[in-house]
Design a protein around this motif. Structure first.
Motif, mmCIF file in Angstrom:
data_model
loop_
_atom_site.group_PDB
_atom_site.id
_atom_site.type_symbol
_atom_site.label_atom_id
_atom_site.label_comp_id
_atom_site.label_asym_id
_atom_site.label_seq_id
_atom_site.Cartn_x
_atom_site.Cartn_y
_atom_site.Cartn_z
ATOM 1 N N SER A 78 -170.603 29.929 -19.773
ATOM 2 C CA SER A 78 -170.501 30.335 -21.116
ATOM 3 C C SER A 78 -171.282 29.594 -22.408
ATOM 4 N N PHE A 79 -171.925 30.255 -23.294
ATOM 5 C CA PHE A 79 -172.634 29.590 -24.097
ATOM 6 C C PHE A 79 -172.000 28.341 -24.702
ATOM 7 N N GLU A 80 -170.664 28.059 -24.792
ATOM 8 C CA GLU A 80 -170.077 26.796 -25.484
ATOM 9 C C GLU A 80 -170.219 25.918 -24.512
ATOM 10 N N ASP A 81 -170.407 26.108 -23.149
ATOM 11 C CA ASP A 81 -170.540 25.096 -22.064
ATOM 12 C C ASP A 81 -171.953 24.602 -21.641
ATOM 13 N N ILE A 82 -172.988 25.226 -22.505
ATOM 14 C CA ILE A 82 -174.286 24.760 -22.390
ATOM 15 C C ILE A 82 -174.562 23.347 -23.025
ATOM 16 N N PRO A 83 -174.999 22.554 -22.117
ATOM 17 C CA PRO A 83 -175.364 21.060 -22.956
ATOM 18 C C PRO A 83 -175.887 21.332 -24.268
ATOM 19 N N ASP A 84 -175.708 20.334 -25.074
ATOM 20 C CA ASP A 84 -176.232 20.751 -26.577
ATOM 21 C C ASP A 84 -177.668 20.413 -26.645
ATOM 22 N N ASP A 85 -178.408 19.617 -25.524
ATOM 23 C CA ASP A 85 -180.030 19.366 -25.594
ATOM 24 C C ASP A 85 -180.539 20.762 -25.029
ATOM 25 N N TRP A 86 -179.849 21.699 -24.517
ATOM 26 C CA TRP A 86 -180.631 22.873 -24.039
ATOM 27 C C TRP A 86 -181.358 23.375 -25.164
ATOM 28 N N VAL A 87 -182.483 24.402 -24.718
ATOM 29 C CA VAL A 87 -183.268 24.983 -25.707
ATOM 30 C C VAL A 87 -183.566 26.361 -25.260
ATOM 31 N N CYS A 88 -183.864 27.381 -26.160
ATOM 32 C CA CYS A 88 -184.286 28.652 -25.862
ATOM 33 C C CYS A 88 -185.286 28.553 -25.013
ATOM 34 N N PRO A 89 -185.193 29.432 -23.935
ATOM 35 C CA PRO A 89 -186.460 29.298 -22.763
ATOM 36 C C PRO A 89 -187.609 30.211 -23.325
ATOM 37 N N LEU A 90 -187.512 30.822 -24.411
ATOM 38 C CA LEU A 90 -188.816 31.408 -24.879
ATOM 39 C C LEU A 90 -189.569 30.729 -26.016
ATOM 40 N N CYS A 91 -188.690 30.250 -26.870
ATOM 41 C CA CYS A 91 -189.469 29.732 -28.021
ATOM 42 C C CYS A 91 -188.964 28.264 -28.219
ATOM 43 N N GLY A 92 -188.042 27.583 -27.600
ATOM 44 C CA GLY A 92 -187.890 26.119 -27.728
ATOM 45 C C GLY A 92 -186.874 25.605 -28.717
ATOM 46 N N VAL A 93 -186.411 26.673 -29.412
ATOM 47 C CA VAL A 93 -185.426 25.941 -30.671
ATOM 48 C C VAL A 93 -184.095 25.953 -29.902
ATOM 49 N N GLY A 94 -183.423 24.985 -30.647
ATOM 50 C CA GLY A 94 -181.859 24.505 -30.012
ATOM 51 C C GLY A 94 -180.758 25.618 -30.144
ATOM 52 N N LYS A 95 -179.670 25.260 -29.662
ATOM 53 C CA LYS A 95 -178.595 26.292 -29.691
ATOM 54 C C LYS A 95 -178.109 26.378 -31.005
ATOM 55 N N ASP A 96 -178.471 25.865 -32.093
ATOM 56 C CA ASP A 96 -178.110 25.757 -33.344
ATOM 57 C C ASP A 96 -178.676 27.057 -34.041
ATOM 58 N N SER A 97 -179.722 27.599 -33.325
ATOM 59 C CA SER A 97 -180.488 29.019 -33.838
ATOM 60 C C SER A 97 -180.064 30.034 -32.955
ATOM 61 N N PHE A 98 -178.852 29.953 -32.328
ATOM 62 C CA PHE A 98 -178.124 31.309 -31.860
ATOM 63 C C PHE A 98 -176.975 31.837 -32.531
#
Length: 54
Positions: free
Chosen positions: A29-49
């Motif tokens: 689930s999205f909530e379980d992704i580590p906080d340092d994960w970034v968008c695979p296309l543009c590189g922004v962080g989880k807070d941009s989702f």
């Protein structure tokens, strides 16, 4: 599980698919992704989702 969309590039994180190239297994689930994960296309962080409303 909810899908989330990147507000910068419109990449959709689908928990059924995960992000294998980013080390995120299918079924994560999205909530379980580590906080340092970034968008695979543009590189922004989880807070941009945002949750996709269907």
């Amino acid at each position: 599980m909810d899908k989330y969309i990147c507000v910068v590039c419109s990449y959709v994180y689908d928990p059924e698919v995960g992000d294998p190239d980013g080390g995120i297994a299918p079924g994560t689930s999205f909530e379980d992704i580590p906080d340092d994960w970034v968008c695979p296309l543009c590189g922004v962080g989880k807070d941009s989702f945002e949750k996709v409303v269907e």
